[in-house]
Design a protein around this motif. Sequence first.
Motif, PDB file in Angstrom:
ATOM      1  N   LYS A  68       0.837  -1.203   0.000  1.00  8.64           N
ATOM      2  CA  LYS A  68       0.000   0.000   0.000  1.00  8.64           C
ATOM      3  C   LYS A  68       0.874   1.256   0.000  1.00  8.64           C
ATOM      4  O   LYS A  68       0.620   2.210  -0.747  1.00  8.64           O
ATOM      5  CB  LYS A  68      -0.914  -0.013   1.220  1.00  8.64           C
ATOM      6  N   ARG A  69       1.906   1.269   0.835  1.00  4.90           N
ATOM      7  CA  ARG A  69       2.793   2.432   0.896  1.00  4.90           C
ATOM      8  C   ARG A  69       3.547   2.629  -0.422  1.00  4.90           C
ATOM      9  O   ARG A  69       3.717   3.752  -0.895  1.00  4.90           O
ATOM     10  CB  ARG A  69       3.783   2.267   2.048  1.00  4.90           C
ATOM     11  N   PHE A  70       4.011   1.527  -0.994  1.00  9.67           N
ATOM     12  CA  PHE A  70       4.702   1.621  -2.278  1.00  9.67           C
ATOM     13  C   PHE A  70       3.779   2.192  -3.352  1.00  9.67           C
ATOM     14  O   PHE A  70       4.163   3.068  -4.123  1.00  9.67           O
ATOM     15  CB  PHE A  70       5.206   0.237  -2.699  1.00  9.67           C
ATOM     16  N   ARG A  71       2.551   1.689  -3.397  1.00  7.67           N
ATOM     17  CA  ARG A  71       1.615   2.125  -4.428  1.00  7.67           C
ATOM     18  C   ARG A  71       1.232   3.588  -4.237  1.00  7.67           C
ATOM     19  O   ARG A  71       1.016   4.315  -5.209  1.00  7.67           O
ATOM     20  CB  ARG A  71       0.385   1.225  -4.422  1.00  7.67           C
ATOM     21  N   GLU A  72       1.147   4.039  -2.980  1.00 12.27           N
ATOM     22  CA  GLU A  72       0.878   5.458  -2.720  1.00 12.27           C
ATOM     23  C   GLU A  72       2.003   6.346  -3.240  1.00 12.27           C
ATOM     24  O   GLU A  72       1.772   7.519  -3.563  1.00 12.27           O
ATOM     25  CB  GLU A  72       0.706   5.688  -1.213  1.00 12.27           C
ATOM     26  N   SER A  73       3.211   5.787  -3.316  1.00 16.19           N
ATOM     27  CA  SER A  73       4.362   6.554  -3.801  1.00 16.19           C
ATOM     28  C   SER A  73       4.598   6.362  -5.297  1.00 16.19           C
ATOM     29  O   SER A  73       5.620   6.815  -5.817  1.00 16.19           O
ATOM     30  CB  SER A  73       5.617   6.149  -3.018  1.00 16.19           C
ATOM     31  N   GLY A  74       3.701   5.677  -5.969  1.00 16.39           N
ATOM     32  CA  GLY A  74       3.819   5.509  -7.409  1.00 16.39           C
ATOM     33  C   GLY A  74       4.499   4.235  -7.857  1.00 16.39           C
ATOM     34  O   GLY A  74       4.670   4.020  -9.059  1.00 16.39           O
ATOM     35  N   ILE A  75       4.903   3.380  -6.897  1.00 15.76           N
ATOM     36  CA  ILE A  75       5.504   2.085  -7.240  1.00 15.76           C
ATOM     37  C   ILE A  75       4.396   1.051  -7.175  1.00 15.76           C
ATOM     38  O   ILE A  75       4.000   0.609  -6.088  1.00 15.76           O
ATOM     39  CB  ILE A  75       6.648   1.723  -6.279  1.00 15.76           C
TER      40      ILE A  75
END
Length: 290
Positions: A68-75
Motif C-alpha cells: 500500500k505504501r509503495f503504491r501510494e508513492s507511485g511504485i
Amino acid sequence: MTDTDRPQGTPGPQPKGSTSRAGRDLPAAIGVGGTLGVSLILILIFVPEVWFPVVAVAIGVASWEVTKRFRESGIKVALIPVLVGGQAIMWVSWPWGVTASIVALAATVLVSMIWKLLGQGLQSAPDNYLQDLAGTTLVLCWLPLMGAFGASMVLEDNGAARVFTLMIVVVCSDVGGYLFGVSFGKHPMAPAISPKKSWEGMVGSLIFGVAGSVLTVMFVVDAQWWIGLILGPVLVICATLGDLVESQVKRDLGIKDMGTLLPGHGGIMDRLDSLLPSAFVVWAILGALL
C-alpha cells in the motif's frame, strides 16, 4: 531542524509524559509490545504449532502495508501476486522446507513479471514496468521469504527454543540500544538514514544482545555457550542493519511508519524490520552449529 531529523541526545520539545526521547508514545509502545510478547511466549510454550500460522498472518498483513505504501508513492507493486504468492512462499516450507519456499519465490516472481506485463492488455505497453517489478520482487524477498525462515524454525528439533533465541536476542539488542542511546547517545551512527541511532546505542545493543544470546543458547537451547558468542554479535549487527534498511525505505517513501495498526509502534512491518533478516541468521547459524 525538525524533531524527525534531530540527532539522538538533542530532543526537541515534547509534551511531558507523552512521548519518549526516541519519539514514540512510550506507555502505548510498552503496553502493545508487552501484550504481543506475552502472547507469543504462551503460543511457543503451549501450542508451538500455532506459531506458523501466526507468522503467516503477520507476513500477509505486513505485505499489504508495504505494498500500500509503495503504491501510494507511485511504485505499483503487483498486489495479488504478492499476497497470494507470499502466502505460498510461507506455507510450502511447512511440508517441504525452505528449499520449496525458494522455488515458490521464483514462481511468484515469474507470475509477477507476466502480471505486470499484461496488466494493461497487449495493445499498450505497461508504465514503469521495471520499477514496479523491482518493487514487487523486493517485497517478496523482504517479507515472505525471510518470514519462511522464521516460521519454519519451529518445525525443527527444539524449534520453539530456536524461535525464543531469535526473539530474546533481538529484544535484548533493542533494549540495550535504547538504554545506551537515550542515556549516552552523542555520536550518530547513520545520520542521513536514521538520525536517532547512535554508536553508543550500538555498543549497548552488542552488550545486551551478546549476553542474551549466550544465556539463551545455554539455558533455553541447551547448547554450548560459544555458539551464543558467535550468534550474538552477528544477530545484533543484522538486526540493526535490518532496521536501517526499513528506515531508508521509509525515507525514500517520505513516511514515518509503514502502518498504524500497533499504537506506539506503527504497523506490523515496523515491528518486523529487524526480525525478518534476523530470522534467517538464526536459522542459518543454529542450523549449522547445533
